[in-house]
Each structure stands twice: as structure tokens, then as C-alpha cells.
Design an enzyme around this catalytic site. Structure first.
Site, PDB file in Angstrom:
ATOM      1  N   THR D  29       0.845  -1.190   0.000  1.00  0.00           N
ATOM      2  CA  THR D  29       0.000   0.000   0.000  1.00  0.00           C
ATOM      3  C   THR D  29       0.886   1.248   0.000  1.00  0.00           C
ATOM      4  O   THR D  29       2.083   1.171   0.243  1.00  0.00           O
ATOM      5  CB  THR D  29      -0.910   0.031   1.238  1.00  0.00           C
ATOM      6  OG1 THR D  29      -0.090   0.095   2.411  1.00  0.00           O
ATOM      7  CG2 THR D  29      -1.782  -1.209   1.302  1.00  0.00           C
ATOM      8  N   ASP D  30       0.265   2.399  -0.252  1.00  0.00           N
ATOM      9  CA  ASP D  30       1.012   3.644  -0.201  1.00  0.00           C
ATOM     10  C   ASP D  30       0.249   4.666   0.634  1.00  0.00           C
ATOM     11  O   ASP D  30      -0.780   4.353   1.229  1.00  0.00           O
ATOM     12  CB  ASP D  30       1.315   4.174  -1.610  1.00  0.00           C
ATOM     13  CG  ASP D  30       0.051   4.511  -2.398  1.00  0.00           C
ATOM     14  OD1 ASP D  30      -0.969   4.932  -1.800  1.00  0.00           O
ATOM     15  OD2 ASP D  30       0.076   4.371  -3.632  1.00  0.00           O
ATOM     16  N   LEU D  31       0.754   5.874   0.709  1.00  0.00           N
ATOM     17  CA  LEU D  31       0.162   6.856   1.625  1.00  0.00           C
ATOM     18  C   LEU D  31      -1.243   7.287   1.214  1.00  0.00           C
ATOM     19  O   LEU D  31      -1.930   7.948   2.004  1.00  0.00           O
ATOM     20  CB  LEU D  31       1.097   8.069   1.794  1.00  0.00           C
ATOM     21  CG  LEU D  31       1.388   8.961   0.598  1.00  0.00           C
ATOM     22  CD1 LEU D  31       0.306  10.020   0.409  1.00  0.00           C
ATOM     23  CD2 LEU D  31       2.713   9.680   0.834  1.00  0.00           C
ATOM     24  N   GLY D  33      -3.389   5.115   0.938  1.00  0.00           N
ATOM     25  CA  GLY D  33      -4.156   4.083   1.622  1.00  0.00           C
ATOM     26  C   GLY D  33      -4.605   2.957   0.711  1.00  0.00           C
ATOM     27  O   GLY D  33      -5.383   2.089   1.115  1.00  0.00           O
TER      28      GLY D  33
END
Lengths: 161, 161, 161, 161
Positions: D29-31, D33
């Protein structure tokens, strides 16, 4: 918006390109001894972020304004293998822009060789993940030239200079 | 060789340190909005490779000589979260060296803050994956100072300079 | 809380272990032809998530309660190389627990061989990233046995069975 | 060979599909979400490897015969966001095959939703990285049905069953 097979030689941002250096990491290679194909999406992303930073666009400010740009489509064609510690240059420009999307085009070179080429299509969405119009001043900034001194950045130099 | 909990302030290479900049990529963050803890091993590796390049050591030449340096042990302590587009500086030095192993120590800083600290222990092995002695001239090179103009490298500058 | 060099044979959760299979991906190898050392932190994380899922603990419910568990320290010792398509089994248990931290210990095996061993220390924090106490019922759940039918999961079987 | 924008509903291998489960990792995942867009190339690769394993094809045996299949082109269109711990099913088949290339097509589903779709084009090359013909028996195996009991594999089940 028709999607090209390859980066467009022209397009709205063709006159305003940036070249971003990326050094291949050891971890980005695979047991074939070459750069894993998924790594290029990381290089394209790094180039896109730096392209925007050089124009004064700060991703986190966009987030604060409720503006996000997820990748909704991507293509990468691999022309020759890159290897550990290669210094790649990612030529980056905007090949197409519409009301709510923008397509970044990329050429990854090692010296005179084109290693890979591709594009990523980004959609502008709000905090609720609904499509929203790209504000004109944001698009202008994206399509414009690099600016002086807008942000710290990473550039290739000779070692120990 | 006893392994420290944290990087050693002294050690055989403490006087010969390098500081390598690393820009946090978007893909290296996770849904907590911070840099994923596994990313630091990539930063340490990039710093180690660049530390060696600045001393004229070329990993691929070592491979050609049948000399490999896999990581056989690693530790990382996270002191504060790093975030997207942070410019980290990885201070790197050799904290310990033995006949067939070398331990690189790292401090990752963002400005004056220590973001993380750690070490990786590398073993010298041959093509058959047997331990081998690190040649003295290789160890000397590892422990020595940065050299001028040994290799192209990536250094932080201000943007569009 | 003293940190061990290696996973603890005993500890509060030693009696309640889980074994989680992980198949090595091609992208997780490097040009040495072996699994890159950073990949093990991904395997440990997958094992930890699955360990918790088998006990009915759902990370996203914790997030909804304002409870987060970032990794604040990690160690991994590599005993032998793993390779592409190896089926690893990650034995996972809680080696130590305090008021606001919990340490997961791991043994990565391929058949009878221990490939790697390590631990990750997690801190319980709130939405403002301040340390908070782990609720007793959460710790009990973490330390307890696997439950039946709590969540879909991935288990190794023979192919096409 | 013309490249489609999206996976082909028909094609030489359309009748012989496999569905491979992939659990989304936290690190993927990344920032924002959501699953980072580059992760799908890892899922496609895992699905391709498992597709082949279920037909008795062993990548490392091909390597021993001097036969490699690097990805030379890739496309992925993202239809909706996937999130941490989602259980995706990657429907995989061969959409096109020529003398020296084979294109794998993919649909990534979460329940009834199509999360992403794409393809990867693989070239058959020899140890010197020259194009070579795909041996007919290899292509037959690739295009054929899943076999019983050919290799250990990972399949989704309910937890703790």
C-alpha cells in the site's frame, strides 16, 4: 482520450521536458541479472514527482487541497536491459491532458540507448475519490517550464566533487 | 565478532564516513502515511554502494574476481517516521571488520533529526558461496577516504540550478 | 525491555505459534540469484498479519479504534540463501510483550533448513503517534491460540488438488 | 503482433484459464491508503508463475535449457482501488502467442469487482539474449489445462481449517 501505444513525440507538454537521473539499486535487479520490469514504474514515478517539484508543484499541498492524482493506466515497453548501478535518465513530459486526467510520457535512456519507454495516465480525484476538474492554474504549472530554486532536488554530478 | 545493538561511534572506519542523500519515493510509503520499515534496508544498501563507489570500489569488478558480499545480518531501529519526499542523509561508515566480514553502520538523518539507525553485516564469499578472506587491498580501500572523480554519482543540489 | 540477538525459544507467546507459508516471488530475487535480504521483512510482515488474522485480530479494526502498531526495531539474521519459488514457512510467535510494545519472533524455514531468523518490535501508538497501552483484551487475543474460521486465509496445498 | 489495449476475451489460451489468489501485503500500500500501482505487476508475475507451475512448467528447468522469458512490454489499467488485506483473484490466460513471444492476459478481481486488468508480453530468448523460437512442446504446455499434483502451490482456504 485515445491512449497511445508509446510516448507521444508531441503533445501539450512536449516543449517542456525534464530529464531526471535515477541510479539503479541492487534490490531492483532480479535473478536474470537485469532490472526487474516493475522497477520502471518506480522510476517513472520518481521522475514524475521530480518533474513536478521542478515546477514548484508540491504533491502534499495538492493533498491538503483535496486533490489526488492516482495512476489509472500505465504502459511500459522494455527495449534493452538495464543493470545494477546504471545511471538512467528519465526524460519526462506531459503527452496529453484533459479536463480531469493528465498523461505523463517517459523515455528512459542510458547514454544514447533507449532502455524503456512508457506512460502513466493520472486522474484528478477529490477526497471522496470522485473525479474532479484539474484547476487551470495547476495544469498551467504542470505544463510550464522548470523554475529556478523551487525545491531541493537530486542531480547527478561526478563523485566527490 | 560481537554485534552491537546500534551503530558504533568508533570502529575501524569511523574516521572515514560518507553522507549519501536519498529522496523518499511515493511507493516507499505505506497506508500509515510513513515510510515502510523495509525501505530503510534499501536506503542502507544504496548508501553502502555509493560509499564504496566514492572510494573507487566497483561491485561488479569484485564479482568478476569471484568475490561477493551478501548481507548475513541486519538491524534497524526506527526513531521517528520519515515521509514522502523527505530528503534523508545516510551517514555511512565501517563499524567493524574481520578477516571475512565487514559491518557497515548507518545513521539516517532528516536535517538534525535521526530518523533511523542500523547496521548490516556482510560476509565475503567466493563463487561457490564459501567464506573467503577479504583481500587486504580491498579492505584498505573500503576503510579509506573518499576519492576525487572516481565515478559518476548522485548528489543533492538545489533544483534547476 | 532487553532485545535479544535472536528469536527467543520461550517468551509469553511461545506456546502459541503459527506457521505461515510464503512463496518466493521472482521480483524478490536479486542479481546474486538469491532472495534479496530486504524481502524477509516483507515475509515477516505477511506472517505477522496472518498470525493476527488467525486469532481474529483485524488490523483495520484497530485503526478504527485509534490503535496503530508501527515497527520500531527489527533484526534479521540470514543463515542460508533462499531462491525463486522456494516455499518458505515462517514460524511466528510473540517473544516478548510489555505495556506498550510487543515483539514478534520469526523462524523462516525451507523444509528442515532454517533460512533466516529475526524479530520485529512493534509499538502501540494512538492517532497522534503517542505511545499508548495495549488493551488487555487485545494482548490476550495476540497471545492466544489460533481460532477456527475467523477469516479467509492462504494455505499451501498441492497444486490443482 | 498487434497489442490490445486490454486483455483479450478470446485468444489461443482463452479456454485454459487459471485463477490465482493473492493477498495484499501492508508494504504494497502507499500513503493514499491503497495498493500502489506498481504492485500489480508483482501480482501478475506471481499469477503467471503459478499458472505455469499448475501446468508442470518449471521456470528453472527452462533456464537450464537456456530459455528465458523476460517481459518486453506491459500494460495495466486500474479500475478501482484495492486495499490492505484484500484477497484478489488473478484470472490468467494466454491472449496471444507467436513464434518467439507469448502474451499473458490478466483480470484482477475482488469478489465480483474487477480491480485491474492488463497484460504482459514475454519474449523467448537464449543465454546470449537473442530471440529464439518457443519450442512447440513448451507452447503446448503453456496453452494446455492445469494438471493434477504437479507442484506444491498456494491456494486460499478458510483460516485454521
Amino acid at each position: 482520450m485515445p491512449l497511445p501505444n508509446l510516448p507521444a513525440a508531441d503533445g501539450p507538454g512536449a516543449a517542456s521536458r525534464s530529464v531526471i537521473p535515477v541510479r539503479v539499486r541492487f534490490a531492483e535487479t532480479d535473478l536474470m541479472g537485469i532490472v526487474h520490469h516493475s522497477s520502471y514504474l518506480l522510476y517513472f514515478e520518481e521522475a514524475r514527482v521530480e518533474y513536478l517539484a521542478r515546477r514548484g508543484a508540491v504533491y502534499l499541498e495538492w493533498v491538503a487541497r483535496g486533490m489526488h492524482f492516482p495512476v489509472i493506466d500505465a504502459r511500459c515497453r522494455y527495449r534493452t536491459a538495464a543493470r545494477f548501478y546504471d545511471l538512467l535518465e528519465i526524460e519526462t513530459w506531459i503527452g496529453e491532458a484533459s479536463r480531469a486526467t493528465v498523461r505523463f510520457d517517459y523515455l528512459a535512456r542510458r547514454g544514447d540507448d533507449v532502455v524503456a519507454e512508457g506512460w502513466t495516465l493520472l486522474a484528478c480525484i477529490d477526497d471522496a475519490r470522485r473525479p474532479r476538474r484539474i484547476p487551470p492554474e495547476v495544469l498551467d504549472q504542470m505544463l510550464g517550464p522548470e523554475r529556478q530554486g523551487v525545491a531541493p532536488s537530486i542531480r547527478p554530478t561526478t563523485s566527490s566533487a
